[in-house]
Design an enzyme around this catalytic site. Structure first.
Site, PDB file in Angstrom:
ATOM      1  N   HIS A  63       0.652  -0.942   0.199  1.00 22.61           N
ATOM      2  CA  HIS A  63      -0.219   0.250   0.181  1.00 22.61           C
ATOM      3  C   HIS A  63       0.592   1.052  -0.391  1.00 22.61           C
ATOM      4  O   HIS A  63       2.111   1.389   0.251  1.00 22.61           O
ATOM      5  CB  HIS A  63      -0.426  -0.068   1.189  1.00 22.61           C
ATOM      6  CG  HIS A  63      -2.478  -1.465   1.202  1.00 22.61           C
ATOM      7  ND1 HIS A  63      -3.169  -0.906   1.721  1.00 22.61           N
ATOM      8  CD2 HIS A  63      -2.278  -2.335   0.518  1.00 22.61           C
ATOM      9  CE1 HIS A  63      -4.071  -1.902   1.911  1.00 22.61           C
ATOM     10  NE2 HIS A  63      -3.336  -2.990   1.295  1.00 22.61           N
TER      11      HIS A  63
ATOM     12  N   GLU B 145       0.937   3.872   1.518  1.00 21.85           N
ATOM     13  CA  GLU B 145       1.316   4.175   3.315  1.00 21.85           C
ATOM     14  C   GLU B 145       2.579   3.429   3.561  1.00 21.85           C
ATOM     15  O   GLU B 145       3.533   3.648   4.191  1.00 21.85           O
ATOM     16  CB  GLU B 145       0.312   4.219   3.986  1.00 21.85           C
ATOM     17  CG  GLU B 145      -0.662   4.971   3.853  1.00 21.85           C
ATOM     18  CD  GLU B 145      -1.860   4.239   3.160  1.00 21.85           C
ATOM     19  OE1 GLU B 145      -2.603   5.623   3.444  1.00 21.85           O
ATOM     20  OE2 GLU B 145      -1.816   3.627   2.367  1.00 21.85           O
TER      21      GLU B 145
ATOM     22  N   CYS C 285      -5.563   2.648   5.187  1.00 19.89           N
ATOM     23  CA  CYS C 285      -6.634   1.323   6.444  1.00 19.89           C
ATOM     24  C   CYS C 285      -6.131   0.196   7.846  1.00 19.89           C
ATOM     25  O   CYS C 285      -5.174   1.013   7.769  1.00 19.89           O
ATOM     26  CB  CYS C 285      -6.497   0.338   5.282  1.00 19.89           C
ATOM     27  SG  CYS C 285      -4.837  -0.587   5.033  1.00 19.89           S
TER      28      CYS C 285
ATOM     29  N   CYS D 184      -2.047  -0.061   7.758  1.00 22.41           N
ATOM     30  CA  CYS D 184      -1.600   0.909   7.470  1.00 22.41           C
ATOM     31  C   CYS D 184      -1.900   1.942   8.360  1.00 22.41           C
ATOM     32  O   CYS D 184       0.039   2.680   8.750  1.00 22.41           O
ATOM     33  CB  CYS D 184      -1.528   1.573   6.237  1.00 22.41           C
ATOM     34  SG  CYS D 184      -1.280   1.119   4.541  1.00 22.41           S
TER      35      CYS D 184
END
Length: 157
Positions: free
Chosen positions: A54, A56, A84, A87
């Site tokens: 992801h 992040e 999310c 993250c």
């Protein structure tokens, strides 16, 4: 707490360019310390076949590499979208000072990225989650914690 709009714009631009170039999902992130850009990241899940890639997480990994550190104390995370659960937890583990985000998790759900189930799942006891989980071999597993607590050469984190 107030973020710098120029860093949020950069995270949003990274997210948009990631989609336009076909590299991955509509997510971008930047890590900043004392007003200086440390690292950036974009969603590379499909590009790298890595479910954890992801934006992040990618930005945190890049910042840790840039700073030669496993913690990002004093650093702020700017993300094009509300992180999310994975993250968000990574931001806590990295000890980021603040998180700023553009889109909300509800906005992400509207675009087809629904993290609501994950937020609900992680708050449940292990035995009540939809992903089957079972503890086993606790006694044997405790040996690694015993070794850790007795170790004289370790870096606390």
């Amino acid at each position: 707490m107030s973020g710098d709009p120029s860093f949020m714009r950069q995270a949003i631009d990274l997210a948009t360019q990631n989609v336009i170039t076909g590299r991955g999902g509509p997510f971008g992130a930047v890590i900043v310390r004392c007003g200086i850009l440390i690292a950036t990241g974009v969603n590379l899940v499909t590009a790298t076949n890595d479910a954890t890639a992801h934006a992040e997480i990618t930005a945190i990994r890049n910042a840790c590499t840039a700073l030669s550190a496993f913690e990002l104390g004093g650093c702020e995370l700017y993300s094009s979208c509300e992180p999310c659960p994975m993250c968000l937890t990574a931001a806590y583990w990295a000890k980021c000072t603040a998180v700023y985000f553009g889109n909300t998790s509800a906005d992400a759900a509207t675009a087809g990225f629904d993290d609501a189930k994950l937020y609900t799942e992680v708050s449940k006891p292990a035995g009540q989650r939809t992903l089957p989980m079972q503890q086993m071999m606790r006694h044997e597993a405790s040996e690694s914690f015993a070794a850790w607590t007795q170790a004289t050469r370790k870096v606390l984190y």
